[in-house]
Write a protein that holds these residues in place. Structure first.
Motif, PDB file in Angstrom:
ATOM      1  N   SER A   1      68.353 -25.803  79.903  1.00  0.00           N
ATOM      2  CA  SER A   1      69.558 -26.023  79.129  1.00  0.00           C
ATOM      3  C   SER A   1      70.620 -24.638  78.596  1.00  0.00           C
ATOM      4  O   SER A   1      71.427 -24.729  78.390  1.00  0.00           O
ATOM      5  CB  SER A   1      69.169 -26.686  77.773  1.00  0.00           C
ATOM      6  N   GLY A   2      69.518 -23.135  78.745  1.00  0.00           N
ATOM      7  CA  GLY A   2      70.381 -22.066  78.634  1.00  0.00           C
ATOM      8  C   GLY A   2      71.519 -21.776  79.422  1.00  0.00           C
ATOM      9  O   GLY A   2      72.926 -21.357  78.636  1.00  0.00           O
ATOM     10  N   ILE A   3      71.832 -22.219  80.984  1.00  0.00           N
ATOM     11  CA  ILE A   3      72.875 -21.993  81.307  1.00  0.00           C
ATOM     12  C   ILE A   3      74.199 -23.327  81.064  1.00  0.00           C
ATOM     13  O   ILE A   3      75.252 -22.226  80.510  1.00  0.00           O
ATOM     14  CB  ILE A   3      72.354 -22.178  83.162  1.00  0.00           C
TER      15      ILE A   3
ATOM     16  N   ASP B   1      70.255 -11.245  80.125  1.00  0.00           N
ATOM     17  CA  ASP B   1      71.469 -12.525  79.255  1.00  0.00           C
ATOM     18  C   ASP B   1      73.111 -12.235  78.606  1.00  0.00           C
ATOM     19  O   ASP B   1      73.847 -12.373  79.176  1.00  0.00           O
ATOM     20  CB  ASP B   1      70.314 -13.195  77.543  1.00  0.00           C
ATOM     21  N   ILE B   2      72.707 -10.986  78.362  1.00  0.00           N
ATOM     22  CA  ILE B   2      74.309 -10.552  77.834  1.00  0.00           C
ATOM     23  C   ILE B   2      75.444 -10.190  79.107  1.00  0.00           C
ATOM     24  O   ILE B   2      76.759 -11.034  79.090  1.00  0.00           O
ATOM     25  CB  ILE B   2      74.327  -9.456  76.811  1.00  0.00           C
ATOM     26  N   LEU B   3      74.529  -9.549  79.963  1.00  0.00           N
ATOM     27  CA  LEU B   3      75.168  -9.269  81.398  1.00  0.00           C
ATOM     28  C   LEU B   3      75.616 -10.265  82.135  1.00  0.00           C
ATOM     29  O   LEU B   3      77.224 -10.832  82.514  1.00  0.00           O
ATOM     30  CB  LEU B   3      74.317  -8.213  81.883  1.00  0.00           C
ATOM     31  N   ILE B   4      74.652 -11.433  82.164  1.00  0.00           N
ATOM     32  CA  ILE B   4      75.324 -12.794  82.625  1.00  0.00           C
ATOM     33  C   ILE B   4      76.278 -14.118  82.201  1.00  0.00           C
ATOM     34  O   ILE B   4      76.681 -14.145  82.719  1.00  0.00           O
ATOM     35  CB  ILE B   4      73.569 -13.280  82.658  1.00  0.00           C
ATOM     36  N   GLN B   5      76.153 -13.512  81.021  1.00  0.00           N
ATOM     37  CA  GLN B   5      76.993 -14.250  80.264  1.00  0.00           C
ATOM     38  C   GLN B   5      78.603 -13.905  80.867  1.00  0.00           C
ATOM     39  O   GLN B   5      79.514 -14.536  80.500  1.00  0.00           O
ATOM     40  CB  GLN B   5      76.668 -13.687  78.321  1.00  0.00           C
TER      41      GLN B   5
ATOM     42  N   PHE C   1      84.706  -7.903  90.139  1.00  0.00           N
ATOM     43  CA  PHE C   1      85.300  -7.166  88.601  1.00  0.00           C
ATOM     44  C   PHE C   1      84.511  -7.805  87.357  1.00  0.00           C
ATOM     45  O   PHE C   1      85.306  -6.697  86.493  1.00  0.00           O
ATOM     46  CB  PHE C   1      86.988  -6.996  88.732  1.00  0.00           C
ATOM     47  N   GLY C   2      83.833  -8.365  87.330  1.00  0.00           N
ATOM     48  CA  GLY C   2      83.286  -8.576  85.817  1.00  0.00           C
ATOM     49  C   GLY C   2      81.916  -7.838  85.628  1.00  0.00           C
ATOM     50  O   GLY C   2      81.901  -7.700  84.140  1.00  0.00           O
ATOM     51  N   VAL C   3      82.034  -7.030  86.593  1.00  0.00           N
ATOM     52  CA  VAL C   3      80.489  -6.426  86.052  1.00  0.00           C
ATOM     53  C   VAL C   3      80.336  -5.571  85.602  1.00  0.00           C
ATOM     54  O   VAL C   3      79.917  -5.572  84.825  1.00  0.00           O
ATOM     55  CB  VAL C   3      79.111  -6.194  87.710  1.00  0.00           C
ATOM     56  N   PHE C   4      81.211  -5.022  85.360  1.00  0.00           N
ATOM     57  CA  PHE C   4      81.676  -3.853  85.124  1.00  0.00           C
ATOM     58  C   PHE C   4      81.971  -4.030  83.345  1.00  0.00           C
ATOM     59  O   PHE C   4      81.602  -2.855  82.242  1.00  0.00           O
ATOM     60  CB  PHE C   4      82.657  -2.699  85.064  1.00  0.00           C
ATOM     61  N   PRO C   5      83.170  -4.744  82.835  1.00  0.00           N
ATOM     62  CA  PRO C   5      83.409  -5.101  81.503  1.00  0.00           C
ATOM     63  C   PRO C   5      81.739  -5.595  81.480  1.00  0.00           C
ATOM     64  O   PRO C   5      81.380  -5.738  79.828  1.00  0.00           O
ATOM     65  CB  PRO C   5      84.107  -6.153  81.767  1.00  0.00           C
ATOM     66  N   ALA C   6      81.193  -6.690  81.937  1.00  0.00           N
ATOM     67  CA  ALA C   6      79.954  -6.982  81.427  1.00  0.00           C
ATOM     68  C   ALA C   6      78.239  -6.200  81.113  1.00  0.00           C
ATOM     69  O   ALA C   6      77.650  -6.511  80.383  1.00  0.00           O
ATOM     70  CB  ALA C   6      79.313  -8.148  82.344  1.00  0.00           C
ATOM     71  N   LYS C   7      78.692  -5.303  81.818  1.00  0.00           N
ATOM     72  CA  LYS C   7      77.908  -3.623  81.855  1.00  0.00           C
ATOM     73  C   LYS C   7      78.010  -3.335  80.482  1.00  0.00           C
ATOM     74  O   LYS C   7      77.086  -2.929  79.918  1.00  0.00           O
ATOM     75  CB  LYS C   7      78.010  -2.656  83.120  1.00  0.00           C
TER      76      LYS C   7
END
Lengths: 225, 400
Positions: free
Chosen positions: B2-4, B322-326, B380-386
């Motif tokens: 359910s988390g995803i 969790d935040i990174l994945i979000q 391109f999402g990994v840097f902002p997510a990091k």
């Protein structure tokens, strides 16, 4: 339950000057206690709360939970401890606007790493009923009153069945009557559910609900009685 | 889990609140995927069309054409110049044991008159073996045979389209007469539609066919422009080629004719198209790159917008991952929305041009498009997510 031993929190102002948000703080909060952390703004009471609540790390000193030193735990372990052990209640309520009341209450469940023995959704609905929020399950936070929002925040803090509730100026954004309701609620949780409660406040009337006051001044714990 | 579902739901809630921003962010990927898929579809379609043309010729086929075909599959101009083979070559080649069938080919283009209409038509004159080599089938009437060739019979077989144009319905055409340069011919058969074609290839539907001896009336020189040869299945192609060269070199210099093996040509064509496709995809990929940078830009803004939310989630027990994945999920969704829309548009575009161009979208390019667009989302999402996951909980939650 919680013990601070010689805790310092230091911020560097410039090369030579250090600012001690907390200086040599020693403190113990016992299981099932209701304490108020009081002091003027800028006294370091919020820093103290952040350290107790595992949101911030002390620069030096130890934080013991049930006798275990948690200052050295890594970020993931600290996060899980926050998830299971503490429930936060903030002055600004800090609900997530795009999530419904029920979803906000269930948010901590999403970050649980250990299996939960009860059905969280059932529990959430029961709490909603018990705390007079029936019918608001699918409402968004901006559609309910401040007092209701704070109650939702308390339910969110309760959903993981924490042993400690940390409330940072929980009545600061509420009128005095609603604030009193919230404080009574916290008091009941302490007495009936045996949850340890620590409230940060600068108001004497609010502090009066607590069994013990911890006074912070200029980064030092000056009095606890 | 359910988390995803929860993360997806909350991402979509964000997108719903800012539809315009979501659309514009996805637009770059949309255009990129559209360009890549469309261009690949056109390239693959062209390649498939040409392979099909060769495939239609069947296996064990060889061609003799005038002039020199350069190595690597490009044609020199001389190979398209008029014919200079004749009946002596045909006789000589026919004696080769391993040659099963051989079709000499000459053409005539001109006005063909029926009682109703006049149409400009290209007529192929050949032997009765032509039907076997090309794999053509007759839907009504019959194909011309050896006896027609022997008699120089004034008979023609018509493709479906041209029969329709000249006589209304192809069924009525058999037995009708047409005249070309005031010479009368009888239509003895109509071909089954071969379909396809439309741009320069052998769209047999538009042509007419007759015995090569009959074709002499239009060409006093009695020349052929090429030979199509089918050899026995168990024969060694190199031996057959050697035999053919022996016959041809008696009368011609080796520069004067080319012996073409379609499979060789096919591999040359395949490698040309491989290069063309790579260049096209590389060009189209530039827009994917630009789209990715657009997503990165917006994700940085989103991270700032959601600092408080990150703080709240961290306070409730979210780990850095969790935040990174979000945030990664959010950028991947943005990117995949663009990818799917681009794919749909490309598919519609390909459907639209399919009637005039043999383009097609293959499963590979669909998988590639979706894979690439989610890859871009991650990349391109990994840097902002990091950046979001590295926010300290205290600072994030105090952020206003």
């Amino acid at each position: 339950m919680i013990k601070l031993v010689n805790v310092n929190k230091v911020y560097k102002v410039d090369e030579e000057t250090d600012f001690y948000a907390l200086k040599n703080a020693n403190l113990e909060i016992k299981d099932r206690e209701f304490v108020a952390i009081v002091g003027p703004s800028g006294s370091g009471k919020s820093t103290l709360m952040h350290i107790i609540g595992l949101l911030d790390k002390p620069t030096s000193g130890e934080l013991l939970i049930d006798g275990k030193n948690v200052s050295k735990l890594n970020d993931d372990a600290i996060s899980s401890l926050r998830n299971e052990f503490v429930g936060f209640v903030f002055q600004q309520f800090n609900l997530i606007p795009k999530l419904t009341v029920l979803e906000n209450i269930l948010l901590p469940v999403m970050y649980a790493r250990r299996p939960i023995k009860y059905d969280p959704e059932k529990k959430a609905l029961a709490l909603i009923q018990k705390f007079g929020l029936s019918g608001k399950e699918s409402s968004y936070p901006n559609k309910i009153s401040g007092g209701q929002q704070q109650r939702v925040a308390i339910l969110r803090a309760l959903i993981m069945e924490p042993r400690l509730i940390l409330a940072d100026e929980p009545t600061g954004n509420l009128d005095s009557r609603t604030g009193e309701g919230i404080m009574n609620l916290l008091k009941n949780l302490n007495q009936d559910e045996k949850i340890t409660v620590a409230v940060v406040t600068h108001e004497a009337e609010i502090a009066a609900f607590a069994g013990r006051k911890i006074k912070v001044m200029d980064g030092k714990i000056v009095k606890t009685k | 889990m359910s988390g995803i579902f929860f993360v997806l739901r909350s991402s979509f809630a964000d997108f719903k609140r800012s539809k315009m921003k979501t659309f514009l962010t996805s637009l770059g990927i949309l255009i990129g995927v559209f360009a890549v898929v469309t261009l690949t579809a056109l390239g693959l379609g062209l390649k498939k069309y040409i392979s099909d043309q060769f495939e239609a010729l069947g296996r064990n086929t060889l061609f003799i054409i005038p002039g020199q075909v350069l190595q690597g599959g490009s044609f020199s101009a001389s190979s398209f110049l008029g014919g200079n083979f004749d009946i002596k070559d045909l006789t000589g080649l026919s004696r080769i044991r391993d040659i099963k069938s051989i079709a000499p080919i000459s053409t005539k283009s001109g006005d063909v008159k029926s009682h109703k209409k006049t149409e400009y038509v290209t007529i192929f004159f050949s032997s009765a073996d032509f039907k076997d080599i090309t794999g053509l089938n007759v839907s009504k009437g019959r194909f011309f045979n050896k006896s027609d060739v022997g008699k120089k019979a004034k008979v023609l077989v018509a493709g479906k389209t041209i029969a329709e144009k000249l006589f209304g319905t192809p069924d009525q055409a058999v037995g009708q007469r047409v005249s070309i340069d005031n010479i009368n011919f009888e239509i003895i058969g109509i071909l089954k539609s071969t379909g396809g074609g439309g741009f320069g290839g052998s769209d047999y539907d538009a042509y007419m066919f007759g015995p090569y001896t009959t074709g002499y009336v239009f060409d006093p020189g009695k020349k052929f422009i090429r030979f199509a040869i089918k050899y026995n299945e168990n024969a060694n192609v190199n031996v057959v080629k050697e035999e053919i060269n022996k016959v041809m070199l008696r009368r011609y210099k080796s520069d004067d004719y080319s012996l073409i093996e379609p499979s060789q040509l096919m591999s040359a064509i395949n490698s040309i198209f491989a290069v063309i496709n790579i260049v096209l995809v590389a060009l189209a990929s530039i827009s994917l790159l630009v789209g990715g940078i657009g997503i990165m830009n917006i994700m940085y803004v989103t991270v700032s917008d959601k600092t408080k939310e990150v703080g709240i989630r961290r306070a409730l027990g979210a780990r850095k991952n969790d935040i990174l994945i979000q945030f990664l999920i959010e950028s991947v969704i943005l990117s995949v929305i663009g990818g799917v829309l681009g794919l749909v548009l490309a598919y519609l575009g390909v459907l639209a041009v399919q009637s005039v161009f043999p383009a097609y979208v293959d499963v590979g390019s669909v998988i590639l498009a979706l894979g690439v667009s989610s890859g871009i989302g991650i990349l391109f999402g990994v840097f902002p997510a990091k950046k979001a996951s590295d926010l300290t909980p205290v600072e994030a939650i105090r952020y206003e």
